[in-house]
Design an enzyme around this catalytic site. Structure first.
Site, mmCIF file in Angstrom:
data_model
loop_
_atom_site.group_PDB
_atom_site.id
_atom_site.type_symbol
_atom_site.label_atom_id
_atom_site.label_comp_id
_atom_site.label_asym_id
_atom_site.label_seq_id
_atom_site.Cartn_x
_atom_site.Cartn_y
_atom_site.Cartn_z
ATOM 1 C CB THR A 17 -0.907 0.012 1.257
ATOM 2 O OG1 THR A 17 -1.617 -1.228 1.293
ATOM 3 C CG2 THR A 17 -1.876 1.173 1.233
ATOM 4 C CE LYS A 93 1.778 0.523 13.560
ATOM 5 N NZ LYS A 93 1.352 0.907 12.246
ATOM 6 C CD GLU A 117 7.022 13.612 11.014
ATOM 7 O OE1 GLU A 117 7.934 14.420 11.123
ATOM 8 O OE2 GLU A 117 6.192 13.401 11.917
ATOM 9 C CB VAL A 120 4.530 8.903 15.072
ATOM 10 C CG1 VAL A 120 3.670 9.468 16.183
ATOM 11 C CG2 VAL A 120 5.758 8.263 15.675
ATOM 12 N N GLY A 122 0.827 9.270 10.703
ATOM 13 C CA GLY A 122 0.552 9.490 9.288
ATOM 14 C C GLY A 122 1.232 10.743 8.791
ATOM 15 N N GLY A 175 -12.988 0.137 5.246
ATOM 16 C CA GLY A 175 -11.531 0.062 5.091
ATOM 17 C C GLY A 175 -10.757 0.845 6.148
ATOM 18 C CD GLU A 178 -4.840 -3.913 8.894
ATOM 19 O OE1 GLU A 178 -4.745 -5.017 8.338
ATOM 20 O OE2 GLU A 178 -4.158 -2.926 8.583
ATOM 21 C CG ASP A 189 -1.180 1.305 15.760
ATOM 22 O OD1 ASP A 189 -0.475 0.910 14.824
ATOM 23 O OD2 ASP A 189 -1.586 2.483 15.853
ATOM 24 C CE LYS A 193 0.609 4.477 14.665
ATOM 25 N NZ LYS A 193 -0.798 4.533 14.229
HETATM 26 N N1 NAP Z 1 -0.952 1.312 5.195
HETATM 27 C C1 NAP Z 1 -0.940 2.444 5.888
HETATM 28 O O1 NAP Z 1 -1.845 3.296 5.807
HETATM 29 C C2 NAP Z 1 0.219 2.744 6.809
HETATM 30 C C3 NAP Z 1 0.202 3.927 7.586
HETATM 31 C C4 NAP Z 1 1.288 4.240 8.410
HETATM 32 C C5 NAP Z 1 2.357 3.364 8.469
HETATM 33 N N2 NAP Z 1 2.329 2.206 7.719
HETATM 34 C C6 NAP Z 1 3.491 1.333 7.817
HETATM 35 O O2 NAP Z 1 4.075 1.211 6.521
HETATM 36 C C7 NAP Z 1 4.710 -0.066 6.391
HETATM 37 C C8 NAP Z 1 4.165 -0.743 5.140
HETATM 38 O O3 NAP Z 1 2.778 -0.913 5.273
HETATM 39 P P1 NAP Z 1 1.847 -1.335 4.040
HETATM 40 O O4 NAP Z 1 0.453 -1.083 4.472
HETATM 41 O O5 NAP Z 1 2.334 -0.726 2.769
HETATM 42 O O6 NAP Z 1 2.127 -2.933 3.978
HETATM 43 P P2 NAP Z 1 1.713 -3.956 2.836
HETATM 44 O O7 NAP Z 1 0.707 -3.369 1.921
HETATM 45 O O8 NAP Z 1 1.410 -5.251 3.505
HETATM 46 O O9 NAP Z 1 3.079 -4.137 1.985
HETATM 47 C C9 NAP Z 1 4.201 -4.793 2.509
HETATM 48 C C10 NAP Z 1 5.229 -4.961 1.415
HETATM 49 O O10 NAP Z 1 6.374 -5.566 2.023
HETATM 50 C C11 NAP Z 1 6.741 -6.741 1.278
HETATM 51 N N3 NAP Z 1 7.285 -7.759 2.165
HETATM 52 C C12 NAP Z 1 6.660 -8.396 3.193
HETATM 53 N N4 NAP Z 1 7.484 -9.292 3.757
HETATM 54 C C13 NAP Z 1 8.655 -9.209 3.075
HETATM 55 C C14 NAP Z 1 9.891 -9.888 3.174
HETATM 56 N N5 NAP Z 1 10.089 -10.841 4.083
HETATM 57 N N6 NAP Z 1 10.872 -9.543 2.325
HETATM 58 C C15 NAP Z 1 10.673 -8.608 1.361
HETATM 59 N N7 NAP Z 1 9.508 -7.929 1.226
HETATM 60 C C16 NAP Z 1 8.522 -8.231 2.069
HETATM 61 C C17 NAP Z 1 5.474 -7.206 0.642
HETATM 62 O O11 NAP Z 1 5.840 -7.995 -0.441
HETATM 63 P P3 NAP Z 1 4.810 -8.749 -1.427
HETATM 64 O O12 NAP Z 1 4.364 -7.652 -2.338
HETATM 65 O O13 NAP Z 1 5.639 -9.774 -2.094
HETATM 66 O O14 NAP Z 1 3.742 -9.294 -0.541
HETATM 67 C C18 NAP Z 1 4.791 -5.896 0.283
HETATM 68 O O15 NAP Z 1 5.261 -5.415 -0.954
HETATM 69 C C19 NAP Z 1 4.412 -0.797 7.710
HETATM 70 O O16 NAP Z 1 5.492 -0.620 8.599
HETATM 71 C C20 NAP Z 1 3.182 -0.082 8.235
HETATM 72 O O17 NAP Z 1 3.053 -0.169 9.660
HETATM 73 C C21 NAP Z 1 1.296 1.893 6.908
#
Ligand code: NAP
Length: 410
Positions: A17, A93, A117, A120, A122, A175, A178, A189, A193
Site C-alpha cells: 500500500t 512503528k 515521521e 507515528v 501518518g 476500510g 483491518e 498500535d 507510537k
Molecule cells: N498502510 C498504511 O496506511 C500505513 C500507515 C502508516 C504506516 N504504515 C506502515 O508502513 C509499512 C508498510 O505498510 P503497508 O500497508 O504498505 O504494507 P503492505 O501493503 O502489507 O506491503 C508490505 C510490502 O512488504 C513486502 N514484504 C513483506 N514481507 C517481506 C519480506 N520478508 N521480504 C521482502 N519484502 C517483504 C510485501 O511484499 P509482497 O508484495 O511480495 O507481498 C509488500 O510489498 C508498515 O510498517 C506499516 O506499519 C502503513
C-alpha cells in the site's frame, strides 16, 4: 540543479500500500524534488517477497526506504543500511518502538540519517516539530490521538449511538479497520507510537514494553451517551508526561472537555498536542493513515535526508518510568435501585480520599445506574475503591472506570 549532479538512488524495500504509493509519488514529482534538493531521485531497486535482492539494492543506493513492516527482515536490512552509511526512511512503528536504541546506534556508527515521521501519526509532522522546532524546548507533556481506527469507531459510536461491535463492523466495511483489528482496538498500535514520541520528546529511553495500554473494546454506547450529559467526548489517548523526575507513558480511553484541543478530532484523523512552558501548547492534526498520505510523509523524510547534514541525536537519558499517576476518572456502576446505595458508594470513595465532582443517577426497572465524574486521584487509590465498590452486594456488574483529562486551553 547542475546537470552533472548524480541522481539520488533510493532502494525501496516493500511495494504494498505505502511502497507503491511512494514509488508513484517519487516518479510524479522528480522535478520538484530536484528543485528542492539539487539532485534527481530515482528508484534503484525494489524488494518484495518475490523480487529483488537486498545486497544488490543496498550496494546501488544512496538511501533505503523501508516499507515492509514488522521486525524480520526489516530490522536486519535497516541496521545494515545504516551501518553502511546509507540514510534510511521507514514508516515502521514496531521497529522504532522496540529497537530504537539499536537503530540510533547503527545510524551514529554509519554517519547516516534515520527518518521515521510516517511511523507515528501518518501525515501529521509531530516528529519533525518535536525534533526540530522544539529541539531546545522542555516538553512537559504530549497527548495524542495516534490511532485512526479507534478514533473512527469512537466517533461513529458518538454520532449514531451505535454499539462498539456495530461501529467496528462499519469501520471494517469502509476500510478503516483491518479484518483482524486487535493491534488497533487493544491500544497496542498507539502504545508503540507513544513510545517513539516519548523517546524524542523527553530524550529518554522508552520502548513499547514501558507503555501500559488499554483499548476501547469495553466502551459502551451508554458510556458515551452519559458522558455527553457531562459535557465530555471519548477518545483513545496516548499520554506521555514528566512526573517527579521520571516519565509516564500510557494509552487509555479518556473523556475530554470541549476545551481540550483533541476533543474535536473526529473520524480517522490523528492529532498530537505538545505542551511546554515556553510555548503553552501546539496541536497538529491530519489524516492518520492511507497509502498516499503515509507516502507523502516518507517522501518528506527522503528530501530531508537528501538535503541536510547528519546531526548527531542528543544523548538519551535513562529516566524512571512512573507507573502510578494522578488522574480524574469517570465511574459507571449498575446497582439495585434502593435507598442508601449512593451514600455507600460515596463513602468508599471518600475513604480513599476521592472527591466526587458530579453524579447522574437513573432508574432502569429494579436497578439504577450511577455515573460519577471524580476529581484527580492516584490511579492505585481509585482502582482500590473500584474493587471495594464491586464487592458491595447491591452492585450488579463490574463497575467501569474511564480516565478524564481535565485540562482545557481556551
Ligand atoms: N498502510 C498504511 O496506511 C500505513 C500507515 C502508516 C504506516 N504504515 C506502515 O508502513 C509499512 C508498510 O505498510 P503497508 O500497508 O504498505 O504494507 P503492505 O501493503 O502489507 O506491503 C508490505 C510490502 O512488504 C513486502 N514484504 C513483506 N514481507 C517481506 C519480506 N520478508 N521480504 C521482502 N519484502 C517483504 C510485501 O511484499 P509482497 O508484495 O511480495 O507481498 C509488500 O510489498 C508498515 O510498517 C506499516 O506499519 C502503513
Amino acid at each position: 540543479m547542475s546537470s552533472s549532479s548524480a541522481p539520488f538512488r533510493v532502494g525501496l524495500l516493500g511495494h504494498g500500500t505505502v511502497g507503491s504509493a511512494f514509488h508513484d509519488l517519487l516518479e510524479q514529482r522528480p522535478d520538484a524534488i530536484a528543485a528542492a534538493t539539487g539532485r534527481r531521485p530515482e528508484i534503484s531497486g525494489v524488494l518484495t517477497r518475490s523480487r529483488g535482492d537486498f545486497d544488490e539494492i543496498l550496494a546501488g543506493s544512496d538511501a533505503i526506504v523501508e516499507l515492509i513492516g514488522g521486525i524480520d527482515p526489516a530490522l536486519d536490512h535497516v541496521t545494515r543500511a545504516l551501518k553502511a552509511g546509507k540514510h534510511v526512511v521507514t514508516a515502521n512503528k514496531q521497529l522504532l518502538s522496540q529497537h530504537g536504541e539499536q537503530l540510533e546506534a547503527a545510524a551514529a556508527e554509519g554517519g547516516a540519517k534515520l527518518g521515521f515521521e510516517a511511523a507515528v501519526a501518518g501525515v501529521v509532522p509531530a516528529i519533525r516539530v518535536i525534533r526540530e522546532t522544539l529541539a531546545a524546548a522542555h516538553v512537559e507533556r504530549v497527548h495524542g490521538i495516534v490511532n485512526g481506527t479507534t478514533n473512527f469507531i469512537l466517533t461513529a459510536m458518538a454520532r449514531t449511538g451505535a454499539s462498539y461491535d456495530d461501529a467496528l463492523r462499519e469501520a471494517q466495511e469502509l476500510g478503516f479497520a483491518e479484518a483482524d483489528p486487535t493491534e488497533d482496538v487493544t491500544g497496542k498500535d498507539a502504545a508503540a507510537k507513544m513510545a517513539i514520541l516519548a523517546r524524542l520528546a523527553f530524550g529518554a529511553q522508552v520502548s513499547l514494553a514501558d507503555v501500559p495500554y488499554q483499548g476501547i473494546e469495553d466502551v459502551t454506547a451508554d458510556d458515551i451517551a452519559y458522558a455527553r450529559e457531562l459535557g465530555l467526548s471519548l477518545k483513545l489517548i496516548g499520554s506521555a508526561e514528566r512526573i517527579d523526575g521520571g516519565i509516564s507513558v500510557m494509552v487509555y480511553p479518556a473523556f475530554l472537555y470541549a476545551g481540550h484541543p483533541l476533543s474535536p478530532i473526529n473520524g480517522s484523523y490523528n492529532a498530537v498536542t505538545i505542551e511546554s512552558p515556553a510555548i503553552t501548547e501546539i496541536t497538529l492534526s491530519g489524516p492518520g493513515a492511507g497509502g498516499s498520505q503515509t507516502a507523502s510523509a516518507v517522501l518528506g523524510d527522503v528530501i530531508s535526508a537528501m538535503n541536510g547534514p547528519v546531526v548527531e541525536p542528543p544523548p538519551v537519558a535513562k529516566l524512571p518510568i512512573v507507573g502510578d499517576v494522578e488522574s480524574a476518572f469517570y465511574l459507571y456502576v449498575e446497582v439495585a435501585d434502593r435507598p442508601g446505595v449512593l451514600a455507600q458508594v460515596a463513602e468508599i470513595l471518600g475513604l480513599q480520599g476521592i472527591s466526587i465532582k458530579s453524579v447522574v443517577q437513573r432508574g432502569i426497572g429494579d436497578d439504577a445506574r450511577l455515573v460519577m465524574d471524580m476529581h484527580p486521584v492516584l490511579e492505585s487509590r481509585f482502582r482500590a475503591a473500584v474493587d471495594m465498590i464491586e464487592r458491595l452486594d447491591f452492585v450488579r456488574s463490574r463497575p467501569r472506570a474511564i480516565h478524564v483529562i481535565e485540562e482545557v486551553f481556551e
